[in-house]
Design a protein around this motif. Sequence first.
Motif, PDB file in Angstrom:
ATOM      1  N   SER A 240      15.312  15.879  -8.753  1.00 53.20           N
ATOM      2  CA  SER A 240      14.447  15.005  -9.552  1.00 53.20           C
ATOM      3  C   SER A 240      13.967  13.852  -8.672  1.00 53.20           C
ATOM      4  O   SER A 240      14.523  13.588  -7.598  1.00 53.20           O
ATOM      5  CB  SER A 240      15.223  14.452 -10.744  1.00 53.20           C
ATOM      6  OG  SER A 240      16.192  13.509 -10.299  1.00 53.20           O
ATOM      7  N   ALA A 241      12.964  13.152  -9.159  1.00 53.90           N
ATOM      8  CA  ALA A 241      12.449  12.002  -8.408  1.00 53.90           C
ATOM      9  C   ALA A 241      13.549  10.971  -8.170  1.00 53.90           C
ATOM     10  O   ALA A 241      13.658  10.410  -7.076  1.00 53.90           O
ATOM     11  CB  ALA A 241      11.270  11.372  -9.148  1.00 53.90           C
ATOM     12  N   GLN A 242      14.373  10.735  -9.182  1.00 57.60           N
ATOM     13  CA  GLN A 242      15.452   9.749  -9.037  1.00 57.60           C
ATOM     14  C   GLN A 242      16.491  10.215  -8.012  1.00 57.60           C
ATOM     15  O   GLN A 242      17.029   9.395  -7.254  1.00 57.60           O
ATOM     16  CB  GLN A 242      16.086   9.462 -10.386  1.00 57.60           C
ATOM     17  CG  GLN A 242      15.144   8.773 -11.360  1.00 57.60           C
ATOM     18  CD  GLN A 242      14.436   7.567 -10.748  1.00 57.60           C
ATOM     19  OE1 GLN A 242      15.057   6.696 -10.164  1.00 57.60           O
ATOM     20  NE2 GLN A 242      13.113   7.523 -10.866  1.00 57.60           N
TER      21      GLN A 242
ATOM     22  N   CYS B  52       6.523  11.532  -5.900  1.00 52.70           N
ATOM     23  CA  CYS B  52       5.264  11.082  -6.499  1.00 52.70           C
ATOM     24  C   CYS B  52       4.614  12.171  -7.345  1.00 52.70           C
ATOM     25  O   CYS B  52       3.976  11.869  -8.359  1.00 52.70           O
ATOM     26  CB  CYS B  52       4.289  10.615  -5.420  1.00 52.70           C
ATOM     27  SG  CYS B  52       4.741   9.039  -4.654  1.00 52.70           S
TER      28      CYS B  52
ATOM     29  N   GLN C  63       6.251  14.253  -9.126  1.00 55.10           N
ATOM     30  CA  GLN C  63       7.028  14.281 -10.360  1.00 55.10           C
ATOM     31  C   GLN C  63       6.742  13.074 -11.247  1.00 55.10           C
ATOM     32  O   GLN C  63       6.842  13.166 -12.471  1.00 55.10           O
ATOM     33  CB  GLN C  63       8.523  14.329 -10.052  1.00 55.10           C
ATOM     34  CG  GLN C  63       8.958  15.639  -9.437  1.00 55.10           C
ATOM     35  CD  GLN C  63      10.445  15.644  -9.172  1.00 55.10           C
ATOM     36  OE1 GLN C  63      11.229  15.235 -10.016  1.00 55.10           O
ATOM     37  NE2 GLN C  63      10.822  16.102  -7.992  1.00 55.10           N
ATOM     38  N   GLU C  64       6.425  11.954 -10.641  1.00 57.32           N
ATOM     39  CA  GLU C  64       6.185  10.720 -11.396  1.00 57.32           C
ATOM     40  C   GLU C  64       4.891  10.057 -10.916  1.00 57.32           C
ATOM     41  O   GLU C  64       4.906   8.972 -10.327  1.00 57.32           O
ATOM     42  CB  GLU C  64       7.369   9.766 -11.237  1.00 57.32           C
ATOM     43  CG  GLU C  64       8.658  10.301 -11.833  1.00 57.32           C
ATOM     44  CD  GLU C  64       9.779   9.282 -11.831  1.00 57.32           C
ATOM     45  OE1 GLU C  64       9.522   8.081 -11.608  1.00 57.32           O
ATOM     46  OE2 GLU C  64      10.920   9.702 -12.064  1.00 57.32           O
TER      47      GLU C  64
ATOM     48  N   ASP D 218       2.623   8.463 -12.384  1.00 61.63           N
ATOM     49  CA  ASP D 218       2.258   7.198 -13.018  1.00 61.63           C
ATOM     50  C   ASP D 218       3.250   6.076 -12.723  1.00 61.63           C
ATOM     51  O   ASP D 218       3.156   4.993 -13.300  1.00 61.63           O
ATOM     52  CB  ASP D 218       2.153   7.376 -14.536  1.00 61.63           C
ATOM     53  CG  ASP D 218       1.021   8.312 -14.921  1.00 61.63           C
ATOM     54  OD1 ASP D 218       0.078   8.464 -14.118  1.00 61.63           O
ATOM     55  OD2 ASP D 218       1.079   8.900 -16.013  1.00 61.63           O
ATOM     56  N   ASN D 219       4.186   6.310 -11.831  1.00 65.02           N
ATOM     57  CA  ASN D 219       5.209   5.327 -11.481  1.00 65.02           C
ATOM     58  C   ASN D 219       4.652   4.439 -10.363  1.00 65.02           C
ATOM     59  O   ASN D 219       4.691   4.799  -9.186  1.00 65.02           O
ATOM     60  CB  ASN D 219       6.485   6.041 -11.044  1.00 65.02           C
ATOM     61  CG  ASN D 219       7.621   5.105 -10.744  1.00 65.02           C
ATOM     62  OD1 ASN D 219       7.414   3.951 -10.382  1.00 65.02           O
ATOM     63  ND2 ASN D 219       8.838   5.601 -10.875  1.00 65.02           N
TER      64      ASN D 219
ATOM     65  N   HIS E  85       2.216   3.141 -20.952  1.00 59.68           N
ATOM     66  CA  HIS E  85       3.443   2.764 -20.221  1.00 59.68           C
ATOM     67  C   HIS E  85       3.562   1.269 -20.115  1.00 59.68           C
ATOM     68  O   HIS E  85       2.779   0.525 -19.782  1.00 59.68           O
ATOM     69  CB  HIS E  85       3.466   3.378 -18.818  1.00 59.68           C
ATOM     70  CG  HIS E  85       3.534   4.862 -18.843  1.00 59.68           C
ATOM     71  ND1 HIS E  85       4.710   5.542 -18.699  1.00 59.68           N
ATOM     72  CD2 HIS E  85       2.591   5.803 -19.034  1.00 59.68           C
ATOM     73  CE1 HIS E  85       4.466   6.834 -18.764  1.00 59.68           C
ATOM     74  NE2 HIS E  85       3.186   7.007 -18.969  1.00 59.68           N
TER      75      HIS E  85
END
Length: 89
Positions: free
Chosen positions: A8-10, A40, A42-43, A45-46, A89
């Motif tokens: 996962s991104a985390q 990036c 995976q996420e 919009d982070n 968000h």
Amino acid sequence: MEQLTFSSAQEILGFLDSALGRDLLLVPVWMRNLAYRLACLQEPDNTALLRRAASDLQFVGPDWNDTAHQLLRSAEALEAARRDGGLGH
């Protein structure tokens, strides 16, 4: 590498924090780029992640400045859209 690919991104960020916290050059540039790209994807919009990836690209040299600037522009656009009520968000 296989473990990183399916993380996962985390988990990817945890790996980078751990490895780069010991030695900034411990992880080869190509692997850092791949790790940030996977996170990036995976996420997307982070904005904190986009900025972090951009910062890392700027650290490794001018060859990656265009990509780093693109990531920063994406983060700024997302933040502007959130301010304007375009994203939840």
